[in-house]
Write a protein that holds these residues in place. Sequence first.
Motif, PDB file in Angstrom:
ATOM      1  N   PRO A  74       0.833  -1.206   0.000  1.00  0.00           N
ATOM      2  CA  PRO A  74       0.000   0.000   0.000  1.00  0.00           C
ATOM      3  C   PRO A  74       0.866   1.254   0.000  1.00  0.00           C
ATOM      4  N   VAL A  75       0.428   2.283  -0.703  1.00  0.00           N
ATOM      5  CA  VAL A  75       1.211   3.521  -0.809  1.00  0.00           C
ATOM      6  C   VAL A  75       0.907   4.427   0.378  1.00  0.00           C
ATOM      7  N   LEU A  76       1.967   4.910   1.019  1.00  0.00           N
ATOM      8  CA  LEU A  76       1.867   5.838   2.139  1.00  0.00           C
ATOM      9  C   LEU A  76       2.597   7.128   1.769  1.00  0.00           C
ATOM     10  N   VAL A  77       1.872   8.231   1.698  1.00  0.00           N
ATOM     11  CA  VAL A  77       2.461   9.533   1.374  1.00  0.00           C
ATOM     12  C   VAL A  77       2.876  10.226   2.667  1.00  0.00           C
ATOM     13  N   LEU A  78       4.092  10.775   2.688  1.00  0.00           N
ATOM     14  CA  LEU A  78       4.592  11.542   3.822  1.00  0.00           C
ATOM     15  C   LEU A  78       4.798  12.990   3.375  1.00  0.00           C
ATOM     16  N   SER A  79       4.149  13.918   4.068  1.00  0.00           N
ATOM     17  CA  SER A  79       4.177  15.333   3.684  1.00  0.00           C
ATOM     18  C   SER A  79       4.869  16.153   4.761  1.00  0.00           C
ATOM     19  N   ASN A  80       5.819  16.981   4.343  1.00  0.00           N
ATOM     20  CA  ASN A  80       6.674  17.675   5.312  1.00  0.00           C
ATOM     21  C   ASN A  80       6.108  19.017   5.751  1.00  0.00           C
ATOM     22  N   SER A  81       6.691  19.538   6.810  1.00  0.00           N
ATOM     23  CA  SER A  81       6.233  20.793   7.409  1.00  0.00           C
ATOM     24  C   SER A  81       6.881  21.988   6.714  1.00  0.00           C
ATOM     25  N   LEU A  82       6.380  23.169   7.025  1.00  0.00           N
ATOM     26  CA  LEU A  82       6.921  24.414   6.488  1.00  0.00           C
ATOM     27  C   LEU A  82       8.399  24.545   6.860  1.00  0.00           C
ATOM     28  N   GLY A  83       9.252  24.801   5.865  1.00  0.00           N
ATOM     29  CA  GLY A  83      10.669  25.014   6.135  1.00  0.00           C
ATOM     30  C   GLY A  83      11.506  23.757   6.183  1.00  0.00           C
ATOM     31  N   VAL A 107       3.039  16.377   8.743  1.00  0.00           N
ATOM     32  CA  VAL A 107       3.404  17.157   9.924  1.00  0.00           C
ATOM     33  C   VAL A 107       3.142  18.634   9.634  1.00  0.00           C
ATOM     34  N   SER A 108       2.448  19.311  10.536  1.00  0.00           N
ATOM     35  CA  SER A 108       2.227  20.752  10.458  1.00  0.00           C
ATOM     36  C   SER A 108       1.588  21.145   9.129  1.00  0.00           C
ATOM     37  N   LEU A 109       2.304  21.853   8.249  1.00  0.00           N
ATOM     38  CA  LEU A 109       1.738  22.220   6.951  1.00  0.00           C
ATOM     39  C   LEU A 109       1.348  20.965   6.170  1.00  0.00           C
ATOM     40  N   GLY A 110       2.133  19.892   6.310  1.00  0.00           N
ATOM     41  CA  GLY A 110       1.775  18.629   5.670  1.00  0.00           C
ATOM     42  C   GLY A 110       0.468  18.078   6.185  1.00  0.00           C
ATOM     43  N   GLY A 111       0.215  18.248   7.491  1.00  0.00           N
ATOM     44  CA  GLY A 111      -1.059  17.816   8.055  1.00  0.00           C
ATOM     45  C   GLY A 111      -2.218  18.661   7.546  1.00  0.00           C
ATOM     46  N   MET A 112      -1.989  19.964   7.390  1.00  0.00           N
ATOM     47  CA  MET A 112      -3.026  20.843   6.828  1.00  0.00           C
ATOM     48  C   MET A 112      -3.358  20.408   5.402  1.00  0.00           C
ATOM     49  N   THR A 113      -2.313  20.079   4.637  1.00  0.00           N
ATOM     50  CA  THR A 113      -2.515  19.571   3.281  1.00  0.00           C
ATOM     51  C   THR A 113      -3.329  18.287   3.317  1.00  0.00           C
ATOM     52  N   GLY A 114      -3.021  17.415   4.278  1.00  0.00           N
ATOM     53  CA  GLY A 114      -3.758  16.160   4.410  1.00  0.00           C
ATOM     54  C   GLY A 114      -5.226  16.382   4.725  1.00  0.00           C
ATOM     55  N   MET A 115      -5.517  17.341   5.608  1.00  0.00           N
ATOM     56  CA  MET A 115      -6.917  17.637   5.922  1.00  0.00           C
ATOM     57  C   MET A 115      -7.653  18.166   4.699  1.00  0.00           C
ATOM     58  N   TRP A 116      -6.974  19.020   3.913  1.00  0.00           N
ATOM     59  CA  TRP A 116      -7.610  19.537   2.697  1.00  0.00           C
ATOM     60  C   TRP A 116      -7.926  18.384   1.743  1.00  0.00           C
ATOM     61  N   LEU A 117      -6.977  17.480   1.565  1.00  0.00           N
ATOM     62  CA  LEU A 117      -7.184  16.336   0.675  1.00  0.00           C
ATOM     63  C   LEU A 117      -8.321  15.445   1.157  1.00  0.00           C
ATOM     64  N   ALA A 118      -8.332  15.155   2.454  1.00  0.00           N
ATOM     65  CA  ALA A 118      -9.364  14.264   2.996  1.00  0.00           C
ATOM     66  C   ALA A 118     -10.755  14.876   2.886  1.00  0.00           C
ATOM     67  N   ALA A 119     -10.820  16.213   2.944  1.00  0.00           N
ATOM     68  CA  ALA A 119     -12.108  16.895   2.842  1.00  0.00           C
ATOM     69  C   ALA A 119     -12.544  17.100   1.396  1.00  0.00           C
ATOM     70  N   ASN A 120     -11.583  17.299   0.490  1.00  0.00           N
ATOM     71  CA  ASN A 120     -11.919  17.664  -0.884  1.00  0.00           C
ATOM     72  C   ASN A 120     -11.724  16.540  -1.901  1.00  0.00           C
ATOM     73  N   ALA A 121     -10.932  15.549  -1.564  1.00  0.00           N
ATOM     74  CA  ALA A 121     -10.737  14.403  -2.449  1.00  0.00           C
ATOM     75  C   ALA A 121     -10.776  13.123  -1.618  1.00  0.00           C
ATOM     76  N   PRO A 122     -11.897  12.886  -0.921  1.00  0.00           N
ATOM     77  CA  PRO A 122     -11.946  11.759   0.028  1.00  0.00           C
ATOM     78  C   PRO A 122     -11.728  10.404  -0.628  1.00  0.00           C
ATOM     79  N   GLU A 123     -12.025  10.305  -1.917  1.00  0.00           N
ATOM     80  CA  GLU A 123     -11.840   9.033  -2.605  1.00  0.00           C
ATOM     81  C   GLU A 123     -10.371   8.676  -2.777  1.00  0.00           C
TER      82      GLU A 123
END
Length: 391
Positions: free
Chosen positions: A14-23, A86-102
Amino acid sequence: MIPDYELTGPPNAPVLVLSNSLGTDRTMWDEQLPELSSRFRVLRYDQRGHGKTPATPGPYELETLGRDVLDLLDHLEIVRVRFAGVSLGGMTGMWLAANAPERIERLALLCTSAALGTPEDWRERAAFVRANGTGAMVDSTLGRWFTAELSSRRDVVAKYGGMVATTDDESYAGCCEAIAGMTLEGRLGGITAPTLVVAGYDDPATPPEHAERIAAGIPNARLAVLERAAHLANVEQAERVNRLLVEHFASEGEPMSTASGEAATARTGTGMAVRRQVLGDEHVDRAIELRTEFTEPFQDFITRYAWGELWASEGMDRPTRSCVTLAILAATGCHDELAMHVRAARRNGVEASTIREVLMHVAVYAGVPKANSAFALADRILGEEADGNGA
């Protein structure tokens, strides 16, 4: 645009995306990669102007950063992923989960917020960076990212200070503007992906209250608060974060012999954080110091259940919970615990006049002798507090 990325791990996992924080760049996940890539196809990428991803002019919106992820997944022909940020990456994740839940199967949000500061604060930071460069942000940033012990280590300063200083100024500012304009709070209830929310107890950037609000807003979200961790908890408490992520992202039905143990670990971390918030570091440190082999199972029990479940519950606010606790302890004559919880009640914002009213109820419903003893004890403690405030 398609961010720069790397894929590590078994091709059919399974693919797991890791998104980094600001800076930061994607190497902020180095401590997670060996553990996670043994079970998942790990996709790490860099935000715009971070690491190896080209810079683009700002301002950005959170949608801009979210659509970068969708473009990357489409480029790689990946339909559905597990996502940790993490941080900005988590904000990105929330946007994705809300706007592209599929596209989001499961979600982990680390040291992040659905509403962080004011838009003016972030626009001011963007203007500062445009004027002075990201190098001017290094010292203040490391102080937020790590506790004092870790932020003083040369290797940490070199690696993470270097990340900040080499981040493109305009892209950093553009990400600040994305945070300034984000509107996630009202979307949390629509997130359907099973969600883990992780906070660092010592995080000054996104304190545990931010995680608590996210966990309360996302249906059935799970919350873990880690002691001795600031903003980059995945670096400072790597082993504990690794366990939490592996447990959360494991496929349903996949054997996970340590799952129940990891759930207990999460409760212990949350419980210890809440215990410190209510009773104070000095009291808790003393209790930990006095633990023995005989008492340790009991201490673990109360940390997990009394503090990690009952006191951590959203079902009653802490001042009310303090009043209920005072009444029970006074009525049952548990004076040592009562003394501790009089102090805790004051930490929770309960006025001395309210404590008096609670003990008056004890006098009527549990008996004058018990209330008399409780009044004497509470009066002494409140008097000590008054003397201390006057010094």
